[in-house]
Each structure stands twice: as structure tokens, then as C-alpha cells.
Design a protein around this motif. Structure first.
Motif, PDB file in Angstrom:
ATOM      1  N   PHE A   1      -4.664  13.699   1.280  1.00 58.89           N
ATOM      2  CA  PHE A   1      -5.592  12.045   2.043  1.00 58.89           C
ATOM      3  C   PHE A   1      -4.361  11.520   1.584  1.00 58.89           C
ATOM      4  N   LEU A   2      -4.113  11.591   0.506  1.00 59.87           N
ATOM      5  CA  LEU A   2      -2.998  10.052   0.221  1.00 59.87           C
ATOM      6  C   LEU A   2      -1.582  10.388   1.179  1.00 59.87           C
TER       7      LEU A   2
ATOM      8  N   SER B   1       0.696  -1.231   0.321  1.00 64.21           N
ATOM      9  CA  SER B   1      -0.052  -0.066  -0.334  1.00 64.21           C
ATOM     10  C   SER B   1       0.919   1.405  -0.057  1.00 64.21           C
ATOM     11  N   ILE B   2       2.115   1.285   0.870  1.00 64.05           N
ATOM     12  CA  ILE B   2       2.478   2.350   1.015  1.00 64.05           C
ATOM     13  C   ILE B   2       3.244   2.675  -0.430  1.00 64.05           C
ATOM     14  N   ARG B   3       4.012   1.604  -1.360  1.00 64.01           N
ATOM     15  CA  ARG B   3       4.843   2.190  -2.440  1.00 64.01           C
ATOM     16  C   ARG B   3       3.390   1.975  -3.422  1.00 64.01           C
ATOM     17  N   LEU B   4       2.608   1.934  -3.487  1.00 61.97           N
ATOM     18  CA  LEU B   4       1.535   2.183  -4.319  1.00 61.97           C
ATOM     19  C   LEU B   4       1.122   3.612  -4.146  1.00 61.97           C
ATOM     20  N   LEU B   5       1.104   3.702  -2.942  1.00 60.90           N
ATOM     21  CA  LEU B   5       0.826   5.197  -2.329  1.00 60.90           C
ATOM     22  C   LEU B   5       1.639   6.299  -3.098  1.00 60.90           C
ATOM     23  N   SER B   6       2.967   5.398  -2.815  1.00 60.88           N
ATOM     24  CA  SER B   6       4.160   7.333  -3.689  1.00 60.88           C
ATOM     25  C   SER B   6       3.757   6.341  -5.352  1.00 60.88           C
TER      26      SER B   6
END
Length: 135
Positions: A121-122, A34-39
């Protein structure tokens, strides 16, 4: 062909511990993914970066991590038409909730009124997930 007793005992001991370790690893992997996708999403300029979404981080000092994740799941799911990564993030958060909380079931209600940009938000969600990985 016979298996030496020490090897067999080691295998059995590892098998007994595998369930808990696998669950922790899977939770960690969901957070990291999830952190990777957000980045990636934050690095990509999309036309809906400035779209307003419910600000679940306004005054969330009283919210637990699970409640925040539940609300974030709802906001990400509602915003998924903006970018395909938001659907993946939402599904990852939903999986985390199912594993970690018997109380919070997505979609969680989010209070209307206080809004922020999708980009904010992201960014805040990434901070929360990074903090959870460290814990």
C-alpha cells in the motif's frame, strides 16, 4: 522615506498573484512531504509491514486521483497505530483533499475484502503521489 513607484507597482503585482501561487506551492509541499514520509517509512523496518490493509489500488483504473487519495487517507488513518508517519501522511492527504476536491470528504468508505500488505500500500501510494507531483 518614499518608495519608488516601480518598486511599489512590482510589489502590488506580486501581491495580487500570491494567493494562487501560495496555494500551488502549499499543495506541492504537502505532496513532497508525504512522499518524504513514505520513503522514510518504507526504509524503516517495522513489525507491521506485513499487516493486511484494504487494497484500494486493486482495479482503481476507474477511480480519479482524488478518490484514490480519499481512500488512501482512510487506510493510512486506520493504520496509524503501526507508525507515527502514517498519521502525518493521513493528515497531509486530508489537507490535499480539502484544497482540491469539493466532492470527496474523508473518511471515504473503502470496500472490505480485497487486502494487501501495508508495505505494498505504501509503495503504491508513493507512486501515485510522485505522479501527482509531476502533473
Amino acid at each position: 522615506m518614499s518608495i519608488p513607484v516601480p518598486v511599489l507597482l512590482t510589489f502590488l503585482a506580486l501581491s495580487a498573484c500570491q494567493g494562487h501561487t501560495a496555494a500551488l506551492l502549499q499543495t506541492s509541499n504537502l505532496l513532497k512531504e508525504s512522499i518524504r514520509l513514505l520513503s522514510e517509512l518504507l526504509e524503516t523496518k517495522v513489525s507491521c509491514d506485513n499487516v493486511n490493509v484494504t487494497n484500494i489500488f486493486a482495479g482503481n483504473m476507474k477511480d480519479s486521483n482524488m478518490e484514490t487519495l480519499c481512500k488512501a487517507t482512510t487506510v493510512a488513518w486506520e493504520s496509524r497505530s503501526c507508525h507515527r508517519h502514517l498519521e502525518g501522511i493521513s493528515l497531509n492527504l486530508l489537507s490535499l483533499l480539502r484544497r482540491k476536491s469539493a466532492v470527496h470528504k474523508a473518511p471515504c468508505p473503502v470496500a472490505a475484502g480485497n487486502t494487501t500488505s501495508l508495505n505494498y500500500f505504501l509503495t503504491e501510494l508513493r507512486k501515485v503521489l510522485q505522479r501527482l507531483v509531476k502533473d
